[in-house]
Scaffold this motif. Structure first.
Motif, PDB file in Angstrom:
ATOM      1  N   TRP A 295      17.472 -13.296  15.653  1.00 40.73           N
ATOM      2  CA  TRP A 295      16.955 -14.060  14.509  1.00 40.73           C
ATOM      3  C   TRP A 295      17.333 -15.535  14.626  1.00 40.73           C
ATOM      4  O   TRP A 295      16.496 -16.417  14.426  1.00 40.73           O
TER       5      TRP A 295
ATOM      6  N   THR B 229      14.689 -18.465  15.107  1.00 39.69           N
ATOM      7  CA  THR B 229      14.629 -19.561  14.135  1.00 39.69           C
ATOM      8  C   THR B 229      14.712 -20.904  14.852  1.00 39.69           C
ATOM      9  O   THR B 229      13.958 -21.839  14.538  1.00 39.69           O
TER      10      THR B 229
ATOM     11  N   PRO C  88       3.298 -18.905  12.641  1.00 44.62           N
ATOM     12  CA  PRO C  88       3.054 -17.463  12.694  1.00 44.62           C
ATOM     13  C   PRO C  88       1.665 -17.191  13.245  1.00 44.62           C
ATOM     14  O   PRO C  88       0.750 -17.989  13.080  1.00 44.62           O
TER      15      PRO C  88
ATOM     16  N   LEU D 190       3.500 -14.268  18.387  1.00 41.80           N
ATOM     17  CA  LEU D 190       3.506 -12.876  18.863  1.00 41.80           C
ATOM     18  C   LEU D 190       3.472 -12.819  20.383  1.00 41.80           C
ATOM     19  O   LEU D 190       4.157 -11.981  20.994  1.00 41.80           O
TER      20      LEU D 190
ATOM     21  N   VAL E 112      11.659  -5.045  17.485  1.00 46.32           N
ATOM     22  CA  VAL E 112      12.015  -6.075  16.500  1.00 46.32           C
ATOM     23  C   VAL E 112      12.268  -7.408  17.203  1.00 46.32           C
ATOM     24  O   VAL E 112      11.843  -8.459  16.718  1.00 46.32           O
TER      25      VAL E 112
ATOM     26  N   LEU F 233       9.060  -9.066  17.840  1.00 42.96           N
ATOM     27  CA  LEU F 233       8.410  -9.560  16.619  1.00 42.96           C
ATOM     28  C   LEU F 233       9.147 -10.735  15.983  1.00 42.96           C
ATOM     29  O   LEU F 233       8.586 -11.456  15.148  1.00 42.96           O
ATOM     30  N   MET F 234      10.387 -10.935  16.367  1.00 42.11           N
ATOM     31  CA  MET F 234      11.240 -11.920  15.705  1.00 42.11           C
ATOM     32  C   MET F 234      10.661 -13.351  15.694  1.00 42.11           C
ATOM     33  O   MET F 234      10.735 -14.015  14.657  1.00 42.11           O
TER      34      MET F 234
ATOM     35  N   HIS G 182       7.589 -14.300  15.525  1.00 41.11           N
ATOM     36  CA  HIS G 182       6.537 -14.289  14.509  1.00 41.11           C
ATOM     37  C   HIS G 182       7.152 -14.231  13.109  1.00 41.11           C
ATOM     38  O   HIS G 182       6.734 -14.965  12.198  1.00 41.11           O
ATOM     39  N   LEU G 183       8.160 -13.356  12.926  1.00 45.40           N
ATOM     40  CA  LEU G 183       8.797 -13.231  11.618  1.00 45.40           C
ATOM     41  C   LEU G 183       9.501 -14.529  11.216  1.00 45.40           C
ATOM     42  O   LEU G 183       9.425 -14.950  10.062  1.00 45.40           O
ATOM     43  N   ALA G 184      10.178 -15.155  12.173  1.00 48.29           N
ATOM     44  CA  ALA G 184      10.858 -16.432  11.885  1.00 48.29           C
ATOM     45  C   ALA G 184       9.840 -17.522  11.562  1.00 48.29           C
ATOM     46  O   ALA G 184      10.072 -18.348  10.677  1.00 48.29           O
TER      47      ALA G 184
ATOM     48  N   ARG H 266       6.872 -17.029  10.222  1.00 43.58           N
ATOM     49  CA  ARG H 266       6.353 -16.741   8.886  1.00 43.58           C
ATOM     50  C   ARG H 266       7.299 -17.224   7.810  1.00 43.58           C
ATOM     51  O   ARG H 266       6.882 -17.815   6.818  1.00 43.58           O
ATOM     52  N   ARG H 267       8.581 -16.969   8.013  1.00 44.40           N
ATOM     53  CA  ARG H 267       9.583 -17.396   7.022  1.00 44.40           C
ATOM     54  C   ARG H 267       9.625 -18.929   6.942  1.00 44.40           C
ATOM     55  O   ARG H 267       9.712 -19.493   5.862  1.00 44.40           O
TER      56      ARG H 267
END
Length: 131
Positions: free
Chosen positions: A51, A55, A65, A70, A116, A119-120, A122-124, A126-127
């Protein structure tokens, strides 16, 4: 090159941390608590490191994102799997034994962590874009 640099950076950061954690897991945790519990203990630590790396990646490479984030995660995952396989071979293991290890409960836990990890970014992203 738009994917290679961030994917290599992400892979390199997480691989370096994972290499150190893997040594602790194999030589200290596994003999103390067993392979599955060692994986349960290690997984949140490496995902937190992923993470933090993701970030940083989002800020440094301006990842948004979507498809690019991805793709960076997928390429980093491919590099990580190749590195794991290369380490297995360098330590005298076989591809078949490596694959068999992935089918054990601790291997399945590790595979879930790898998904995970991929995907991290993309998730970071998005956040970051939601903030």
């Amino acid at each position: 090159m738009k994917l290679a640099a961030p994917a290599l950076a992400y892979f390199g950061l997480v691989f370096a941390i994972g290499f150190g954690l893997g040594a602790v897991r194999m030589f200290w945790l596994v003999p103390q608590v067993g392979a599955l519990m060692a994986g349960v203990i290690e997984l949140p630590v490496i995902l937190f490191a992923s993470w933090l790396a993701a970030t940083w990646l989002v800020r440094h490479f301006a990842l948004a994102p979507g498809r690019r984030a991805l793709s960076v995660g997928a390429l980093a995952l491919a590099l990580l799997l190749l590195a794991e396989l290369a380490l297995t071979r360098a330590m005298g293991g076989t591809v078949a034994a490596w694959l068999d290890g992935l089918a054990r409960p601790e291997g399945l836990l590790g595979l879930a962590g790898l998904v995970v990890f991929a995907l991290m970014p993309h998730l970071a992203a998005r956040r970051s874009s939601a903030a």
